[in-house]
Enzyme design. Structure first.
Site, PDB file in Angstrom:
ATOM      1  CG  ASP A  31      72.425   1.110  -1.643  1.00 34.30           C
ATOM      2  OD1 ASP A  31      73.119   1.584  -2.563  1.00 34.30           O
ATOM      3  OD2 ASP A  31      71.609   1.781  -1.004  1.00 34.30           O
ATOM      4  CB  SER A  32      76.919   2.790  -1.635  1.00 32.56           C
ATOM      5  OG  SER A  32      75.828   3.689  -1.728  1.00 32.56           O
ATOM      6  CB  CYS A  70      73.257   1.005  -5.471  1.00 25.20           C
ATOM      7  SG  CYS A  70      74.261   2.492  -5.653  1.00 25.20           S
ATOM      8  CB  CYS A 126      68.765   7.755  -5.256  1.00 26.72           C
ATOM      9  SG  CYS A 126      69.856   7.235  -3.902  1.00 26.72           S
ATOM     10  CG  HIS A 176      69.934   6.240   0.144  1.00 19.23           C
ATOM     11  ND1 HIS A 176      70.822   5.582  -0.681  1.00 19.23           N
ATOM     12  CD2 HIS A 176      70.432   6.127   1.402  1.00 19.23           C
ATOM     13  CE1 HIS A 176      71.811   5.096   0.044  1.00 19.23           C
ATOM     14  NE2 HIS A 176      71.605   5.415   1.312  1.00 19.23           N
TER      15      HIS A 176
END
Length: 287
Positions: A32-33, A96, A208, A210
């Site tokens: 993931d970023s 992601c 997302c 996150h």
């Protein structure tokens, strides 16, 4: 209070009984970023606890949400290649949404191992909604991308889809993992377009990786009975199936580890968090 569901799975997953030995401990890369992919990793590890896991995150180019598609594709290829040169990968999970929507074709063309991506759970949300209003909570990049609108056109033509893009939520999730509190007034401000609707979404897609990290806070702010859906459990099942269908997998007895693109004070502070997720060490990946 809102309710958290997982795509096509409303009960907790039990771990697959372990008969794993050193001969069958293949390596899974979760990328993931930022740290949002840890929400996907948790689901995969819960189902497949005995694999060798590498978590890589791009803290140099984070966040990806507003980067160009060309940049993201080249960057993801570069990072996965760098990991692959150091470890025999059995499977890669692009945890992601932004990277998945643009880089999967290039990754699958470049590498022979399976690559699993994360896409917004529009299809199950359209099936679950009672009032016909589905919210997609994602980064601005994911909300704007053609791929997302194709998913909506394919699976949710009978629903009213309310799109809400926010990069601030990504920052809040990162801060939470670093031990900071999530201010509910800030969440209410971000979600105001939905909270002010006469008939807000009764089903919200967490588009997302996150955002599942903020599920507890989101459920406090969204209207009573709102369902939250993410794709983590579905990704775990897909990963389990792909691992089971492969032959001659290379195993390792190495500890789980994490890679970042730059070591700094933030990564020093993140190391105990990563260790809590089962990663013994955090190293810089030369790219």
């Amino acid at each position: 209070m809102a309710t958290l569901l997982q795509e096509e799975n409303t009960t907790s997953l039990e771990a697959i009984p372990s008969n794993t030995t050193a001969k069958t401990r293949p390596t899974v890369l979760v990328f993931d970023s930022g740290v949002g992919g840890l929400s996907v990793y948790q689901e995969v590890r819960q189902l497949l606890p005995d694999l060798h896991y590498i978590y890589a995150f791009d803290n140099v180019a984070f966040p990806y949400g507003e980067k160009s598609e060309e940049f993201i594709v080249e960057r993801v290829l570069e990072i996965v290649s760098a990991v692959q040169q150091r470890h025999p990968l059995a499977i890669v999970i692009i945890a992601c949404n932004t990277a998945s929507t643009v880089s999967l074709p290039a990754l699958r063309e470049r590498f022979t191992f399976p690559v699993v991506g994360v896409v917004p759970a529009i299809k199950p949300a359209a099936r679950l909604t009672a009032n016909g209003v589905v919210g997609l909570l994602a980064t601005r990049g994911t909300v704007q991308r053609t791929y997302t609108h194709e998913l909506i056109a394919r699976f949710a033509t009978d629903c009213k889809i309310e799109l809400l893009g926010s990069s601030e939520l990504v920052e809040l999730a990162e801060a939470k993992l670093h031990g900071e509190a999530v201010p509910l007034p800030t969440l209410k401000k971000i979600l105001h377009p939905w909270l002010s609707m006469r008939e807000p979404p009764d089903t919200v897609v967490l588009g997302c990786t996150h955002f599942p990290l903020l599920a507890e806070e989101l459920m406090q702010v969204l209207p009573e009975g709102t369902r939250l859906i993410d794709s983590g459990a579905a990704i775990a099942r897909r990963t389990a199936w792909l691992i089971s269908t492969q032959e001659n997998l290379v195993s390792t007895q190495e500890d789980n580890l994490a890679y970042c693109m730059a070591l700094n004070e933030d990564t020093d502070a993140l190391l105990p968090v990563l260790q809590g997720y089962g990663f013994k060490s955090l190293k810089k990946l030369p790219v």
